[in-house]
Design a protein around this motif. Structure first.
Motif, short mmCIF file in Angstrom:
data_model
loop_
_atom_site.label_atom_id
_atom_site.label_comp_id
_atom_site.label_asym_id
_atom_site.label_seq_id
_atom_site.Cartn_x
_atom_site.Cartn_y
_atom_site.Cartn_z
N THR A 56 0.85 -1.19 0.00
CA THR A 56 0.00 0.00 0.00
C THR A 56 0.89 1.24 0.00
N ASP A 57 0.25 2.41 0.09
CA ASP A 57 1.02 3.65 0.10
C ASP A 57 1.84 3.81 1.38
N THR A 58 1.40 3.14 2.45
CA THR A 58 2.07 3.34 3.75
C THR A 58 2.79 2.11 4.27
N ARG A 59 2.54 0.94 3.61
CA ARG A 59 3.13 -0.29 4.15
C ARG A 59 3.43 -1.27 3.01
N GLY A 60 4.51 -2.01 3.16
CA GLY A 60 4.89 -2.98 2.15
C GLY A 60 4.02 -4.23 2.17
N GLY A 61 4.22 -5.08 1.17
CA GLY A 61 3.43 -6.30 1.06
C GLY A 61 3.81 -7.33 2.11
N ILE A 62 2.87 -8.25 2.38
CA ILE A 62 3.06 -9.30 3.38
C ILE A 62 2.79 -10.65 2.72
N ASN A 63 3.68 -11.59 2.95
CA ASN A 63 3.49 -12.93 2.41
C ASN A 63 2.46 -13.72 3.20
N ALA A 64 1.90 -14.71 2.56
CA ALA A 64 0.94 -15.57 3.24
C ALA A 64 1.66 -16.45 4.26
N THR A 65 0.95 -16.79 5.33
CA THR A 65 1.47 -17.70 6.36
C THR A 65 0.71 -19.02 6.24
N GLN A 66 1.44 -20.09 5.93
CA GLN A 66 0.80 -21.39 5.70
C GLN A 66 1.55 -22.48 6.46
N VAL A 67 0.78 -23.47 6.90
CA VAL A 67 1.35 -24.64 7.57
C VAL A 67 1.01 -25.87 6.73
N GLY A 68 2.04 -26.60 6.31
CA GLY A 68 1.82 -27.80 5.50
C GLY A 68 1.19 -28.92 6.32
N LEU A 69 0.46 -29.78 5.63
CA LEU A 69 -0.27 -30.87 6.30
C LEU A 69 0.26 -32.25 5.91
N GLY A 70 1.48 -32.30 5.39
CA GLY A 70 2.06 -33.60 5.08
C GLY A 70 2.36 -33.76 3.61
N SER A 71 2.56 -35.00 3.20
CA SER A 71 2.90 -35.32 1.82
C SER A 71 1.99 -36.41 1.28
N LYS A 72 2.01 -36.57 -0.03
CA LYS A 72 1.22 -37.62 -0.68
C LYS A 72 2.05 -38.21 -1.81
N LEU A 73 1.61 -39.36 -2.28
CA LEU A 73 2.30 -40.03 -3.38
C LEU A 73 2.06 -39.27 -4.67
N GLY A 74 3.16 -38.94 -5.37
CA GLY A 74 3.03 -38.23 -6.64
C GLY A 74 2.90 -39.19 -7.81
N THR A 75 4.01 -39.87 -8.15
CA THR A 75 4.00 -40.79 -9.28
C THR A 75 4.83 -42.03 -8.94
N ILE A 76 4.50 -43.11 -9.63
CA ILE A 76 5.35 -44.30 -9.68
C ILE A 76 5.59 -44.56 -11.15
N SER A 77 6.77 -44.23 -11.63
CA SER A 77 7.08 -44.26 -13.05
C SER A 77 8.05 -45.38 -13.37
N ASN A 78 7.83 -46.02 -14.53
CA ASN A 78 8.76 -47.04 -15.02
C ASN A 78 9.79 -46.37 -15.93
N ILE A 79 11.06 -46.63 -15.67
CA ILE A 79 12.15 -46.02 -16.42
C ILE A 79 12.59 -46.98 -17.52
N HIS A 80 12.33 -46.61 -18.78
CA HIS A 80 12.58 -47.51 -19.91
C HIS A 80 13.94 -47.22 -20.55
N THR A 81 14.98 -47.24 -19.73
CA THR A 81 16.32 -47.15 -20.29
C THR A 81 16.79 -48.54 -20.73
N GLN A 82 17.82 -48.54 -21.57
CA GLN A 82 18.33 -49.81 -22.11
C GLN A 82 19.03 -50.60 -21.01
N GLY A 83 18.69 -51.91 -20.92
CA GLY A 83 19.41 -52.80 -20.03
C GLY A 83 20.58 -53.44 -20.75
N PHE A 84 21.53 -53.97 -19.99
CA PHE A 84 22.69 -54.58 -20.64
C PHE A 84 22.29 -55.91 -21.28
N GLN A 85 23.07 -56.33 -22.27
CA GLN A 85 22.78 -57.56 -23.00
C GLN A 85 23.61 -58.71 -22.45
#
Length: 264
Positions: A56-85
């Motif tokens: 504002t004209d008299t005061r700077g900006g303020i960031n949000a205050t947040q508390v995380g609630l944990g984590s969750k599973l994102g992805t389970i991906s198969n990696i298709h790189t070449q295997g040895f022969q």
């Protein structure tokens, strides 16, 4: 109840899933054609205690205050790189050098895909895998006559055999399937994959060594692309992460115990 307890529980569940995936990778370290899987996590929604405010004209900006609630599973991906022969000197052991999949079919028309190239001949001389699924050529099943003296498979998938008169004939040509996103394939067990809407099947059967397609190596098997050193490192990380989340729950429980003791 403390939010840290629920965050710790979510972390324990996720690291347990990561350990499950790592255990499966290690169990398949010597499985022909196996592609390792990796796990990623995402943070859960955060509880906002105070929102962000602009300057504002008299005061700077303020960031949000947040508390995380944990984590969750994102992805389970198969990696298709070449295997040895691994060299086996068995002409029906085939390895794909490059991108692509062998195409297998059941008699009812169900289609599967695999990188595991350990094939056999059934009593009719047709090339099948260990479960009896038919290896698909550009013109369908590939059958080598029972009276053939010998046979060979070229790098472009051509299957030649020596007939009873000593002449060379062609039994068929192995085709490969290409996918723009092989990670999108669904595992069906027995080293088999199923197509999915996100796999991006480019062409049902392509000729090896044409238009950038992979080549086929006879007498070799493509082994698993699992790196044991990497898996053990990830296992240690997952174990420590699991332990740290259990410590969060223990510490939160001690704090709750102190609150209960205040009544005395």
């Amino acid at each position: 109840m403390l939010r840290s307890m629920y965050a710790g529980i979510s972390g324990m569940k996720n690291f347990q899933t990561k350990l499950d995936v790592i255990g499966n990778n290690i169990a398949n370290v010597n499985t022909a054609g196996y592609k390792k899987a990796t796990v990623t996590f995402q943070d859960l929604m955060s509880q906002t205690t105070s929102g962000a405010q602009g300057a504002t004209d008299t005061r700077g900006g303020i960031n949000a205050t947040q508390v995380g609630l944990g984590s969750k599973l994102g992805t389970i991906s198969n990696i298709h790189t070449q295997g040895f022969q691994q060299t086996t000197n068995n002409p029906l052991d085939l390895a794909i050098e490059g991108d692509g999949m062998f195409v297998l079919e059941e008699t009812d028309g169900a289609t599967y895909y695999t990188r595991s190239g350990n094939f056999y001949l059934d009593d009719n001389g047709t090339i099948v895998n260990s479960d009896g699924l038919y290896l698909q050529g550009l013109a369908g099943n590939i059958t080598i006559p029972t009276e053939a003296q010998s046979f060979s498979i070229q790098t472009n998938g051509t299957v030649n055999y020596i007939n009873a008169a000593g002449g060379t004939e062609q039994a068929g040509q192995i085709g490969l399937a290409g996918f723009s996103n092989p990670t999108g394939l669904q595992k069906a067990g027995s080293n088999l994959y199923l197509d999915s809407p996100n796999a991006g099947l480019m062409e049902a059967l392509v000729t090896p060594e044409t238009d950038g397609a992979a080549s086929i190596v006879s007498g070799s098997l493509e082994m698993s692309n699992v790196d044991l050193a990497e898996e053990f490192t990830e296992m240690i990380t997952a174990q420590r992460g699991f332990q740290a989340n259990t410590r969060i729950i223990t510490t939160s429980d001690e704090i709750l115990q102190e609150l209960v003791n205040l009544k005395r």
